[in-house]
Design a protein around this motif. Structure first.
Motif, PDB file in Angstrom:
ATOM      1  N   ASP A  77       5.854  70.865  32.353  1.00 16.99           N
ATOM      2  CA  ASP A  77       7.268  70.981  32.698  1.00 16.99           C
ATOM      3  C   ASP A  77       7.878  69.593  32.647  1.00 16.99           C
ATOM      4  OD1 ASP A  77       7.312  73.726  33.247  1.00 16.99           O
ATOM      5  OD2 ASP A  77       6.687  73.423  35.322  1.00 16.99           O
ATOM      6  N   TYR A  78       9.114  69.506  32.187  1.00 22.47           N
ATOM      7  CA  TYR A  78       9.790  68.219  32.201  1.00 22.47           C
ATOM      8  C   TYR A  78      11.280  68.436  32.418  1.00 22.47           C
ATOM      9  CZ  TYR A  78      11.297  69.183  27.431  1.00 22.47           C
ATOM     10  OH  TYR A  78      11.869  69.737  26.328  1.00 22.47           O
ATOM     11  N   HIS A  79      11.919  67.427  32.938  1.00 21.55           N
ATOM     12  CA  HIS A  79      13.366  67.414  33.157  1.00 21.55           C
ATOM     13  C   HIS A  79      13.884  66.076  32.646  1.00 21.55           C
ATOM     14  CE1 HIS A  79      13.334  70.953  35.772  1.00 21.55           C
ATOM     15  NE2 HIS A  79      12.192  70.478  36.228  1.00 21.55           N
ATOM     16  N   TYR A  80      15.099  66.091  32.131  1.00 19.38           N
ATOM     17  CA  TYR A  80      15.691  64.852  31.680  1.00 19.38           C
ATOM     18  C   TYR A  80      17.203  64.973  31.784  1.00 19.38           C
ATOM     19  CZ  TYR A  80      17.216  67.095  27.396  1.00 19.38           C
ATOM     20  OH  TYR A  80      17.837  67.923  26.494  1.00 19.38           O
ATOM     21  N   TYR A  81      17.873  63.865  31.734  1.00 18.38           N
ATOM     22  CA  TYR A  81      19.314  63.861  31.585  1.00 18.38           C
ATOM     23  C   TYR A  81      19.677  62.726  30.652  1.00 18.38           C
ATOM     24  CZ  TYR A  81      19.864  59.994  34.906  1.00 18.38           C
ATOM     25  OH  TYR A  81      19.804  58.791  35.537  1.00 18.38           O
ATOM     26  N   THR A  82      20.844  62.859  30.063  1.00 21.16           N
ATOM     27  CA  THR A  82      21.297  61.870  29.094  1.00 21.16           C
ATOM     28  C   THR A  82      22.650  61.334  29.533  1.00 21.16           C
ATOM     29  OG1 THR A  82      21.908  61.493  26.799  1.00 21.16           O
ATOM     30  CG2 THR A  82      22.282  63.707  27.639  1.00 21.16           C
ATOM     31  N   LEU A  83      22.912  60.086  29.236  1.00 23.45           N
ATOM     32  CA  LEU A  83      24.213  59.512  29.542  1.00 23.45           C
ATOM     33  C   LEU A  83      25.231  59.850  28.461  1.00 23.45           C
ATOM     34  CD1 LEU A  83      23.125  56.035  30.905  1.00 23.45           C
ATOM     35  CD2 LEU A  83      23.737  58.082  32.183  1.00 23.45           C
ATOM     36  N   GLN A  84      24.765  60.340  27.315  1.00 19.39           N
ATOM     37  CA  GLN A  84      25.672  60.730  26.243  1.00 19.39           C
ATOM     38  C   GLN A  84      25.875  62.239  26.289  1.00 19.39           C
ATOM     39  OE1 GLN A  84      24.509  59.432  22.402  1.00 19.39           O
ATOM     40  NE2 GLN A  84      26.279  60.325  21.384  1.00 19.39           N
ATOM     41  N   ALA A  85      27.118  62.652  26.405  1.00 22.00           N
ATOM     42  CA  ALA A  85      27.430  64.078  26.503  1.00 22.00           C
ATOM     43  C   ALA A  85      27.234  64.764  25.154  1.00 22.00           C
ATOM     44  CB  ALA A  85      28.859  64.262  26.979  1.00 22.00           C
ATOM     45  N   PRO A  86      26.704  66.008  25.157  1.00 18.22           N
ATOM     46  CA  PRO A  86      26.568  66.758  23.899  1.00 18.22           C
ATOM     47  C   PRO A  86      27.939  67.100  23.320  1.00 18.22           C
ATOM     48  CG  PRO A  86      25.299  67.770  25.679  1.00 18.22           C
ATOM     49  CD  PRO A  86      26.148  66.712  26.294  1.00 18.22           C
ATOM     50  N   LYS A  87      27.973  67.440  22.043  1.00 23.15           N
ATOM     51  CA  LYS A  87      29.219  67.860  21.401  1.00 23.15           C
ATOM     52  C   LYS A  87      29.622  69.230  21.933  1.00 23.15           C
ATOM     53  CE  LYS A  87      29.613  64.417  18.548  1.00 23.15           C
ATOM     54  NZ  LYS A  87      30.423  63.328  18.887  1.00 23.15           N
ATOM     55  N   SER A  88      30.930  69.441  22.081  1.00 14.49           N
ATOM     56  CA  SER A  88      31.469  70.699  22.590  1.00 14.49           C
ATOM     57  C   SER A  88      32.345  71.327  21.508  1.00 14.49           C
ATOM     58  CB  SER A  88      32.306  70.442  23.844  1.00 14.49           C
ATOM     59  OG  SER A  88      31.573  69.730  24.796  1.00 14.49           O
ATOM     60  N   GLU A  89      32.056  72.571  21.151  1.00 16.57           N
ATOM     61  CA  GLU A  89      32.824  73.244  20.108  1.00 16.57           C
ATOM     62  C   GLU A  89      33.163  74.661  20.533  1.00 16.57           C
ATOM     63  OE1 GLU A  89      30.721  73.063  16.411  1.00 16.57           O
ATOM     64  OE2 GLU A  89      30.368  70.916  16.580  1.00 16.57           O
ATOM     65  N   ASN A  90      34.342  75.126  20.123  1.00 17.67           N
ATOM     66  CA  ASN A  90      34.788  76.501  20.350  1.00 17.67           C
ATOM     67  C   ASN A  90      34.703  76.935  21.805  1.00 17.67           C
ATOM     68  OD1 ASN A  90      35.214  76.743  17.550  1.00 17.67           O
ATOM     69  ND2 ASN A  90      33.057  77.231  17.248  1.00 17.67           N
ATOM     70  N   ILE A  91      35.135  76.074  22.692  1.00 15.77           N
ATOM     71  CA  ILE A  91      35.107  76.367  24.115  1.00 15.77           C
ATOM     72  C   ILE A  91      36.556  76.389  24.591  1.00 15.77           C
ATOM     73  CG2 ILE A  91      34.317  75.528  26.358  1.00 15.77           C
ATOM     74  CD1 ILE A  91      31.973  74.267  24.635  1.00 15.77           C
ATOM     75  N   PRO A  92      36.969  77.426  25.329  1.00 17.79           N
ATOM     76  CA  PRO A  92      38.390  77.558  25.679  1.00 17.79           C
ATOM     77  C   PRO A  92      38.878  76.594  26.765  1.00 17.79           C
ATOM     78  CG  PRO A  92      37.135  79.344  26.650  1.00 17.79           C
ATOM     79  CD  PRO A  92      36.187  78.577  25.768  1.00 17.79           C
ATOM     80  N   LEU A  93      37.988  75.863  27.391  1.00 10.53           N
ATOM     81  CA  LEU A  93      38.358  74.921  28.446  1.00 10.53           C
ATOM     82  C   LEU A  93      38.025  73.500  28.036  1.00 10.53           C
ATOM     83  CD1 LEU A  93      36.843  76.916  31.436  1.00 10.53           C
ATOM     84  CD2 LEU A  93      39.276  76.503  31.083  1.00 10.53           C
ATOM     85  N   THR A  94      38.835  72.554  28.500  1.00 15.15           N
ATOM     86  CA  THR A  94      38.522  71.139  28.312  1.00 15.15           C
ATOM     87  C   THR A  94      38.474  70.466  29.674  1.00 15.15           C
ATOM     88  OG1 THR A  94      40.829  70.470  28.061  1.00 15.15           O
ATOM     89  CG2 THR A  94      39.611  71.024  26.042  1.00 15.15           C
ATOM     90  N   LEU A  95      37.777  69.353  29.732  1.00 13.37           N
ATOM     91  CA  LEU A  95      37.595  68.617  30.981  1.00 13.37           C
ATOM     92  C   LEU A  95      37.818  67.137  30.726  1.00 13.37           C
ATOM     93  CD1 LEU A  95      36.490  68.312  33.940  1.00 13.37           C
ATOM     94  CD2 LEU A  95      34.221  68.134  32.903  1.00 13.37           C
ATOM     95  N   GLU A  96      38.518  66.508  31.661  1.00 16.47           N
ATOM     96  CA  GLU A  96      38.673  65.058  31.631  1.00 16.47           C
ATOM     97  C   GLU A  96      38.439  64.554  33.044  1.00 16.47           C
ATOM     98  OE1 GLU A  96      42.053  61.625  30.759  1.00 16.47           O
ATOM     99  OE2 GLU A  96      42.556  63.732  30.431  1.00 16.47           O
ATOM    100  N   THR A  97      37.605  63.530  33.172  1.00 10.39           N
ATOM    101  CA  THR A  97      37.397  62.884  34.468  1.00 10.39           C
ATOM    102  C   THR A  97      37.698  61.405  34.298  1.00 10.39           C
ATOM    103  OG1 THR A  97      35.044  62.591  33.972  1.00 10.39           O
ATOM    104  CG2 THR A  97      35.634  64.493  35.318  1.00 10.39           C
ATOM    105  N   LYS A  98      38.414  60.859  35.252  1.00 14.18           N
ATOM    106  CA  LYS A  98      38.700  59.425  35.200  1.00 14.18           C
ATOM    107  C   LYS A  98      38.729  58.881  36.616  1.00 14.18           C
ATOM    108  CE  LYS A  98      43.513  60.611  34.380  1.00 14.18           C
ATOM    109  NZ  LYS A  98      44.622  60.515  33.477  1.00 14.18           N
ATOM    110  N   ILE A  99      38.398  57.614  36.722  1.00 19.50           N
ATOM    111  CA  ILE A  99      38.382  56.957  38.026  1.00 19.50           C
ATOM    112  C   ILE A  99      39.497  55.904  38.021  1.00 19.50           C
ATOM    113  CG2 ILE A  99      36.686  55.180  37.457  1.00 19.50           C
ATOM    114  CD1 ILE A  99      35.426  56.021  40.288  1.00 19.50           C
ATOM    115  N   LYS A 100      40.163  55.763  39.162  1.00 24.84           N
ATOM    116  CA  LYS A 100      41.321  54.866  39.244  1.00 24.84           C
ATOM    117  C   LYS A 100      40.945  53.432  38.904  1.00 24.84           C
ATOM    118  CE  LYS A 100      45.041  53.429  42.287  1.00 24.84           C
ATOM    119  NZ  LYS A 100      45.634  53.527  43.605  1.00 24.84           N
TER     120      LYS A 100
END
Length: 157
Positions: free
Chosen positions: A16-39
């Motif tokens: 078993d293994y777990h990982y995370y990446t700092l680079q987000a995967p590509k998003s296609e054909n998804i009806p929602l978008t997300l933006e996060t920003k810090i002041k």
């Protein structure tokens, strides 16, 4: 040290293994978008830093329940009273916190609706941090996610 199995032709195992990446995967054909920003990318211990979360329905039609997972950088902490207030004022339907993620739920999105959530994060620990990549998806379609990269912050003593 050696181990020998006299009568075995193979050794059963499970990996078993777990990982995370700092680079987000590509998003296609998804009806929602997300933006996060810090002041402010640079802040000092003891201050408050505002994170803004913007979720948009990009289609001209209603959407059912949606979920977003927001990666919170280490060194910053959420304020539970603010989160409860967001639920009470019906800006969000529900929330959970786990694994440095804030998970927000909305019961529905109107056509072309944009939801904006402001989070005041307490600056706790000095250092340089990058939060996990954030994503948004329809609750019943978790395999189709819109991703964006994690927030970066530098905290000075």
């Amino acid at each position: 040290m050696n181990i020998e199995y006299m009568h075995a032709k193979g050794l059963p195992y499970k990996l078993d293994y777990h990982y995370y990446t700092l680079q987000a995967p590509k998003s296609e054909n998804i009806p929602l978008t997300l933006e996060t920003k810090i002041k402010s990318e640079v802040s000092k211990v003891g201050e408050t830093n505002r994170m803004t979360v913007i979720v948009k329905n990009k289609i001209n039609g209603e959407l059912p329940m949606a979920t977003t997972k927001i990666g919170i950088p280490a060194g910053l902490t959420l304020q539970n009273a603010l989160l409860k207030d967001l639920v009470d004022k019906k800006h969000i339907s529900y929330y959970e916190i786990f694994d440095n993620y804030l998970v927000l739920y909305w019961e529905h999105f109107d056509a072309n609706e944009t939801k904006i959530v402001n989070l005041d994060l307490k600056v706790e620990f000095a250092g340089e941090y990058t939060g996990k990549a954030s994503n948004v998806y329809l609750y019943y379609m978790p395999e189709a996610k819109f991703w964006n990269e994690g927030i970066k912050t530098k905290i000075e003593p």
